[in-house]
Design an enzyme around this catalytic site. Sequence first.
Site, PDB file in Angstrom:
ATOM      1  N   HIS A 112      35.478  35.365  38.198  1.00  0.00           N
ATOM      2  CA  HIS A 112      36.533  34.610  37.707  1.00  0.00           C
ATOM      3  C   HIS A 112      37.785  34.930  38.270  1.00  0.00           C
ATOM      4  CE1 HIS A 112      37.443  37.598  34.758  1.00  0.00           C
ATOM      5  NE2 HIS A 112      38.435  37.111  34.665  1.00  0.00           N
ATOM      6  N   ASP A 142      29.380  37.270  36.557  1.00  0.00           N
ATOM      7  CA  ASP A 142      30.786  37.587  36.765  1.00  0.00           C
ATOM      8  C   ASP A 142      31.086  38.672  37.691  1.00  0.00           C
ATOM      9  OD1 ASP A 142      33.598  36.587  36.654  1.00  0.00           O
ATOM     10  OD2 ASP A 142      34.043  38.040  34.706  1.00  0.00           O
ATOM     11  N   SER A 215      40.931  42.485  34.386  1.00  0.00           N
ATOM     12  CA  SER A 215      39.757  41.903  34.904  1.00  0.00           C
ATOM     13  C   SER A 215      39.358  42.295  36.457  1.00  0.00           C
ATOM     14  CB  SER A 215      39.868  40.554  34.917  1.00  0.00           C
ATOM     15  OG  SER A 215      39.699  39.868  33.539  1.00  0.00           O
TER      16      SER A 215
END
Length: 474
Positions: A112, A142, A215
Amino acid sequence: MNVGRLLRALVFALSCVFAASAACAAGSLIALPDFTQLVQRHGAAVVNISAAQAGKGAGPGFPGLAPDDPMFDFFRRFIPRKPEHPRIDPDNKSLGSGFIVSADGYILTNAHVIEGAEEIIVRLVDKREFRARVVGADARSDVALIKIDATDLPRLAIGDPDKLQVGEWVVAIGSPFGFDHSVTAGIVSAKGRSLPDENFVPFIQTDVAINPGNSGGPLFNLKGEVVGINSQIYSQTGGFMGLSFAIPINLAMEIQGQLKSSGRVQRGRIGVAIQEVTRALAETFALPRAEGALVSAVEPGGPAAKAGIEQGDVIVRFAGKAVEESSDLPRIVSTSRPGSQVNLALYRAGALREINIVVGEWTDEGGSRARRSERVQPAPNKLGLVLALPTPAQKRERNVEHGLVIERVQGAAARADLQVGDIVLAIVSGGRQIALKSVDGFARQAAEVKDGQLVTLLVHRGSGTSYVTLRAGD
């Protein structure tokens, strides 16, 4: 005992207490970990990632947020919202983290972070910047693999997340809100967590402070080995609330190997819909204990159907790996090579048996396509159900061949949350699943039920089927 002796005894006792307290305090200080060496040795392999994206606006769900606002990435990833209205915005950038896994420039991050990116800039700790290309990305896990043209880069050692213990210290390094190489620490809160729509990843849950920009960054154990990729947080306020989730590094490395070799990820599938085995279901299915994955539907013509797996089977082992929870099965199956033949163990009618199955390949369009269901005539019973036969039109509409439609619910059925319009396809008794094809047949089964007895029904609602357990009686 004279006063002097009493005072000496009291002083001695107090000195022992203070000495013990000091020893405890010293011991607790010694036990606290020191992260400085870990950061100094391994921090240089953690990178900042800036991805320029076009064609995505903040949409109606994020009023007042500019695309380059650090909170935009958080809302985009973690907060449910209405569908976006695409718009051209070349200045839209997402900030994230990553880490180097090979000296020649391969970097792992989250899918992402680089989703839809037209340009990806990687910045190292020494301030050098490189333009990166996407080797491959897998939205389901992911995980993304990107590459920069560089050599002799520092890289991180890969650890074994299976050896992680709940309560063990872990450290994260990343770029929360764009603040490069921020270090946070905490403990492992849980392992093997399943999240909604994330059936293929057994997440590591921690209380390490993770925020937008973290992230894709590494999660370290105290040896300085990467054990996970920080991927998600849980928040109802937009701030960190003590719940963060990391992708186990062994899964991520397996995925990056496939991305590196072919640019895509192959996953196995067998074509079943499953549900958790509760204690009540275990009792009615005559299982020795509440474990495994209960098959609630079998895809016609799929791998499971071809192997002879039936609705009501409880799969407890697949490819030599135990299936303790229903969520274990999709993970294990997905790592099986499509086309390979594996052995599985299941309970059917209370008996354990083994079956060989040829694993199919999972695609976004694939998955379980469960059969739909039907209807019958009033039949009062201890289960609190009034049922009716389906009309030909209802059979066509719902694409079913048998079953009884619920006309009225009361008592036990109402307490089990059964609803008018649900279709009862089968009843489970003594570990055997009996398909319902007539009202009389169901009435005979219901007449044998005693007050207080647990009964399991296979129920069709909407587009899916599931097993529902209720206790007979008023």
